[in-house]
Motif scaffolding. Structure first.
Motif, PDB file in Angstrom:
ATOM      1  N   THR A 173     -86.455 -38.520 -50.878  1.00 55.21           N
ATOM      2  CA  THR A 173     -85.643 -37.926 -49.805  1.00 55.21           C
ATOM      3  C   THR A 173     -84.746 -38.981 -49.164  1.00 55.21           C
ATOM      4  OG1 THR A 173     -87.280 -38.362 -48.080  1.00 55.21           O
ATOM      5  CG2 THR A 173     -87.501 -36.283 -49.292  1.00 55.21           C
ATOM      6  N   GLU A 174     -83.774 -38.484 -48.411  1.00 52.95           N
ATOM      7  CA  GLU A 174     -82.864 -39.374 -47.695  1.00 52.95           C
ATOM      8  C   GLU A 174     -83.575 -40.097 -46.546  1.00 52.95           C
ATOM      9  OE1 GLU A 174     -79.720 -40.282 -48.405  1.00 52.95           O
ATOM     10  OE2 GLU A 174     -79.997 -39.136 -50.244  1.00 52.95           O
TER      11      GLU A 174
ATOM     12  N   LYS B 105     -83.591 -45.423 -55.829  1.00 52.52           N
ATOM     13  CA  LYS B 105     -84.472 -44.253 -55.998  1.00 52.52           C
ATOM     14  C   LYS B 105     -85.502 -44.488 -57.100  1.00 52.52           C
ATOM     15  CE  LYS B 105     -81.138 -41.007 -54.211  1.00 52.52           C
ATOM     16  NZ  LYS B 105     -80.260 -39.870 -54.458  1.00 52.52           N
TER      17      LYS B 105
END
Length: 113
Positions: free
Chosen positions: A37-38, A30
């Motif tokens: 976001t995923e 990340k």
């Protein structure tokens, strides 16, 4: 060709280590890739998988080319060995022919005396 193979091996190894670190969460994907976001994470992993597959394909092709170049080098060395053997055989035949002629001359000279 050997240098290219070595470089590709190093790149694939480094990529594998990087992926392993990402998958074990020792590196945070990340923060490295600025993912919020995923869906972005899923896209990242798909992209990394595709890049890995591409690297492995390139590594496979370079390996095949390297093996082919080794086989070609071995073939050329064998051709050179065969040429040298033929040259040696011709020289031996010429030497034997000259020796035979000399021995006949000596016998004729001894017989005429």
């Amino acid at each position: 060709m050997k240098e290219l193979k070595t470089i590709s091996d190093v790149i694939v190894f480094c990529y594998a280590v990087f992926i392993a670190l990402l998958l074990t969460n020792l590196l945070d994907h990340k923060t490295i890739f600025e993912i919020a976001t995923e869906e972005q994470a899923l896209t990242l992993y798909k992209t990394l998988g595709a890049v890995g597959a591409g690297l492995m394909l390139v590594k496979l092709l370079i390996g095949k080319l390297y093996i082919t170049s080794l086989k070609y080098d071995r073939h050329m060395a064998q051709v050179k060995i065969n040429e040298l053997k033929a040259d040696l055989y011709e020289r031996k035949q010429e030497y034997r022919s000259n020796s035979y002629k000399e021995s006949v001359r000596m016998e004729m000279a001894v017989a005429s005396n």
